[in-house]
Design a protein around this motif. Sequence first.
Motif, PDB file in Angstrom:
ATOM      1  N   CYS A 182       0.849  -1.190   0.000  1.00 12.95           N
ATOM      2  CA  CYS A 182       0.000   0.000   0.000  1.00 12.95           C
ATOM      3  C   CYS A 182       0.884   1.240   0.000  1.00 12.95           C
ATOM      4  O   CYS A 182       1.935   1.265   0.651  1.00 12.95           O
ATOM      5  CB  CYS A 182      -0.896   0.023   1.240  1.00 12.95           C
ATOM      6  N   THR A 193      -6.864   4.086   4.913  1.00 13.97           N
ATOM      7  CA  THR A 193      -6.683   2.823   4.207  1.00 13.97           C
ATOM      8  C   THR A 193      -7.581   1.786   4.858  1.00 13.97           C
ATOM      9  O   THR A 193      -7.511   1.574   6.073  1.00 13.97           O
ATOM     10  CB  THR A 193      -5.213   2.358   4.252  1.00 13.97           C
ATOM     11  N   GLN A 219      -8.125   3.139  -0.522  1.00 12.18           N
ATOM     12  CA  GLN A 219      -7.328   4.229   0.031  1.00 12.18           C
ATOM     13  C   GLN A 219      -7.902   5.578  -0.393  1.00 12.18           C
ATOM     14  O   GLN A 219      -8.221   5.779  -1.573  1.00 12.18           O
ATOM     15  CB  GLN A 219      -5.873   4.130  -0.429  1.00 12.18           C
ATOM     16  N   ARG A 225      -6.990   9.397  -0.780  1.00 14.68           N
ATOM     17  CA  ARG A 225      -5.816  10.260  -0.891  1.00 14.68           C
ATOM     18  C   ARG A 225      -6.199  11.512  -1.662  1.00 14.68           C
ATOM     19  O   ARG A 225      -6.721  11.428  -2.774  1.00 14.68           O
ATOM     20  CB  ARG A 225      -4.674   9.527  -1.606  1.00 14.68           C
ATOM     21  N   GLU A 244      -9.690  11.635  -3.075  1.00 14.76           N
ATOM     22  CA  GLU A 244     -10.087  10.653  -4.080  1.00 14.76           C
ATOM     23  C   GLU A 244      -9.807   9.236  -3.568  1.00 14.76           C
ATOM     24  O   GLU A 244      -8.754   8.961  -3.006  1.00 14.76           O
ATOM     25  CB  GLU A 244      -9.312  10.880  -5.388  1.00 14.76           C
ATOM     26  N   TRP A 245     -10.786   8.342  -3.786  1.00 19.33           N
ATOM     27  CA  TRP A 245     -10.616   6.945  -3.405  1.00 19.33           C
ATOM     28  C   TRP A 245      -9.932   6.171  -4.535  1.00 19.33           C
ATOM     29  O   TRP A 245     -10.173   6.432  -5.710  1.00 19.33           O
ATOM     30  CB  TRP A 245     -11.960   6.287  -3.107  1.00 19.33           C
ATOM     31  N   THR A 246      -9.096   5.221  -4.161  1.00 17.75           N
ATOM     32  CA  THR A 246      -8.563   4.245  -5.104  1.00 17.75           C
ATOM     33  C   THR A 246      -8.923   2.857  -4.598  1.00 17.75           C
ATOM     34  O   THR A 246      -9.040   2.632  -3.382  1.00 17.75           O
ATOM     35  CB  THR A 246      -7.030   4.354  -5.236  1.00 17.75           C
ATOM     36  N   GLU A 302      -7.765  -1.149  -5.005  1.00 17.61           N
ATOM     37  CA  GLU A 302      -6.756  -2.081  -5.497  1.00 17.61           C
ATOM     38  C   GLU A 302      -7.161  -3.503  -5.119  1.00 17.61           C
ATOM     39  O   GLU A 302      -7.488  -3.777  -3.968  1.00 17.61           O
ATOM     40  CB  GLU A 302      -5.384  -1.764  -4.885  1.00 17.61           C
ATOM     41  N   ALA A 354     -16.252   4.134  -1.530  1.00 15.00           N
ATOM     42  CA  ALA A 354     -15.327   4.064  -2.665  1.00 15.00           C
ATOM     43  C   ALA A 354     -15.986   3.462  -3.902  1.00 15.00           C
ATOM     44  O   ALA A 354     -15.292   3.020  -4.820  1.00 15.00           O
ATOM     45  CB  ALA A 354     -14.109   3.232  -2.273  1.00 15.00           C
ATOM     46  N   ALA A 365     -14.866   4.335  -7.502  1.00 17.08           N
ATOM     47  CA  ALA A 365     -13.436   4.278  -7.805  1.00 17.08           C
ATOM     48  C   ALA A 365     -13.010   2.958  -8.443  1.00 17.08           C
ATOM     49  O   ALA A 365     -11.941   2.885  -9.032  1.00 17.08           O
ATOM     50  CB  ALA A 365     -12.613   4.514  -6.536  1.00 17.08           C
ATOM     51  N   GLY A 366     -13.823   1.898  -8.318  1.00 17.29           N
ATOM     52  CA  GLY A 366     -13.426   0.596  -8.833  1.00 17.29           C
ATOM     53  C   GLY A 366     -14.159   0.232 -10.109  1.00 17.29           C
ATOM     54  O   GLY A 366     -15.192   0.823 -10.460  1.00 17.29           O
TER      55      GLY A 366
END
Length: 676
Positions: free
Chosen positions: A567, A574, A620, A622, A625-627, A629, A654, A657-658
């Motif tokens: 990460c 997170t 996450q 940041r 903005e969400w990411t 993974e 989130a 974001a995906g």
Amino acid sequence: MDFAPYAAWQRALEDAFFSPDWDGHPVVMYVDDDEAEQLRERFSLATPLAEAVRGVVLPGEPRSYRAVESYEVSKRDSVDPPAVLPLLACSVIAATRMAYDGNRRANNYHGHFSELLAGEAGVLTSADYIPVAEMWQRLASWQLQWGAYRGLCTIPSPGDVPQNQARIGYALSQAVLRGSDRQLLPKFFDVMRNRNAAAWPQPGAVLVKGIRLWDQAAKFSPAFQNAVGHPEFRPLVERLLGGLANVWDGSTEYVRQGTPRGELLVRFENRRLGWLARFPRPGAAEYQMPRGVVLRQLGQTNYYAVDGLQLPADRSLRAGVQLVGDGIAVSRPASSLVVLRQNESLDCRTSVDRFVPGEEHVILAAPEAAQDVEAVLERAAPERECKPLRPSWLPQGWILYRRVVFDDAVTLKEAIRDVKGAVLAVQPAPQFKAYLHGGLPLAPKLSTRLYLAGGEPDLVLPDGASGVAVLDGQTQNPPFQARGVPIPLWPRGLEPGDHVLEAEGSALAFATADGAPALLELDSPVGFSVTGAEAAAFASPGGASDMVRGADLGTAGGGAAPRVVLCRRRAQRTVFVSSDGRAWRIDEPDTPAWWSRLPQPPSDYHFEVDVRAGGGWVLQLRQGEWTVEPAAPQAPSFAPAPKYRAWAQAVLDAASAGTGELWDAFVALAREVAQC
């Protein structure tokens, strides 16, 4: 033992007192007999609270609460509160009964507690109560980990509990203020502020004196009035009222729990003060508030620009601001002090709730608070370089202190407690338990307590620690200098082997070695040979790569799911969401102190996370903005139910974001759970 009724009460108390709805506001877990019955009706619980707890307590045995302790360990998770809430709620009920009968001696408390859970007085004694006091400390530690997100903690730290109430003081602190009392306090605070607006907020001792003279004091509950008038209880009431006054939003209107709340932050950028609003999670793109004020969302973040509100001025900072509209409330407490720190998400300074030792702060102080700030700085930061400033863009009479860093948390807290006043509201969060921090782990998968010799971890002591410690059976002389900062153990030249450190009632075990243990590889290992997708029924020796050995699925299972993901550091948040409905917040580890001893320190761009509970996703936040993974995700394996709401909220935060079918399946199920 049947833990089902106890577990049902645990979920109900989590929702009632420790949900994100309390974000930024003090939580008092007040439970008396009437409140317990109301909670039972509200959450449709079949078993009364005391009966549910009696079913898992073992009165008269050496460890009366060992079943509860074992259950709490089995359910331990970083997201949910410790599974001790029903037992702690009963301890508060005992405190309310103690207050009602007018007999406030400690043995009277234990009599009520024993009657509640054992059926008669004298069975559960003061000695039996020690684990309950430790449970209160664990709950406080958990709540403080979340900052203000699960509500501001009102459980006193060990150093704040009077010595004659060392065990029962935690429950007493939660038993003096019921909901009806809390609704009256904004009116009382308004009266006290109008008497002396220049010196608001007042210390708790002054507020207690004011309550005893207030012409509407008779409207408070009898238990609260008794606590205000009793010398043993008064210090607890003073601390509680002082904390509530420090976060009061300045309005006489009481906003009920459950109303979405936002914080109004002071923004400092380019020598100019302004406002920002921050919500626990992103909401609507725009909110219409009274008097033409409009909140406009900044990108996809939980921060909002505030249009139409007069810029921060002397009156609005001292008196506080509250805006209620569009089904939400946004507020900033009345205060003569503003503490700002760098906000990495917005690349500017914004106001914060507390000092953080080691971080750089900017302090804005009204004239009446400046003397308190000077006293704290003189004692806790005597080597500061910058003088106080009076720039023209500050509110009239206010003073600015820049580049303020406190390197000693204990000295800072002591200075603040001596000075009191407005600085009480921004003292660092309390520490309840000793623990080991940092160090150079050798083989984390083999043991989380194994370190390289010379790379031992640091010791962090709780508040009020004496520094007396026993390391491997030897008393440390002189004692550790317990100043609220990590104490390095590596300079002590410990030999490789097992070590035990006893300090402040905690025993912390760890081991050191000159290198990671070597694993012996056989020349001719034994395993199950594989042909295609089928493994042989009997093991045989051989060194072929296509063999199933132990838990290694090899080619027969298509490879095992990865157990570690990387990460990026410096995210605001997170979170890991698993395929089986669990979610937990991942704390970013500090950069190890021993890195400074390496010839070339490695990059700290990433940190490792062990993936528990199979696969899932790493989320996450940041810079707003969400990411999302993937970490070997699988299709969700559970049906919608209310117990998965924390998981669903994390996924929905989130959601945009995906991409991909698996993530879409997570989002679709999260929406179903949110409707449960």
